[in-house]
Design a protein around this motif. Structure first.
Motif: not given
Length: 125
Positions: A111, A118, A16-17, A114, A13-14, A62
């Motif tokens: 990222a 996580a 950035h990735d 983030v 869902t991220r 994540p």
């Protein structure tokens, strides 16, 4: 209460990735439409594939902070590769490496917080 509905650490869902996957794929495939030599083509394909694979691993896991650090390193390598591998004369390939490399560094660095959050959230379960 911890469950799927309250857990912010959800794989795949991220953004950035996902950006890293797209950047890596573009770098890996760009020798198809750009003029290159063998060194440039292989450098772009290998670094692009590694960037995309690391982005996929970060999407699947994540909370893995090390993946973002790897992205920054791979982005820096892509940025430096036209000089190191001697393909600055192929302007399209060189600019693609510089742009994709720079964006990969920026996205990977963005990222990190983030992924850190996580990782912390995953450790609270």
């Amino acid at each position: 209460m911890t469950g799927p509905s309250t857990n912010p650490v959800r794989p795949w869902t991220r953004p950035h990735d996902w950006a890293e996957v797209v950047l890596g794929a573009v770098l890996a495939l760009s020798p198809i439409w750009l003029s290159t030599d063998t060194a440039a083509a292989w450098t772009m394909v290998v670094l692009g594939a590694l960037i995309a694979i690391d982005g996929l691993v970060s999407l699947a896991m994540p909370g893995m902070i090390v993946g973002e650090g790897i992205q920054v390193v791979l982005g820096a390598l892509a940025f430096l590769s036209p000089w190191v591998m001697g393909y600055t004369g192929f302007m399209g390939a060189a600019w693609t490496s510089w742009i994709i490399g720079g964006l990969t560094v920026l996205v990977g660095a963005a990222a990190v917080p983030v992924a850190s959050a996580a990782h912390r959230m995953a450790g609270q379960h």
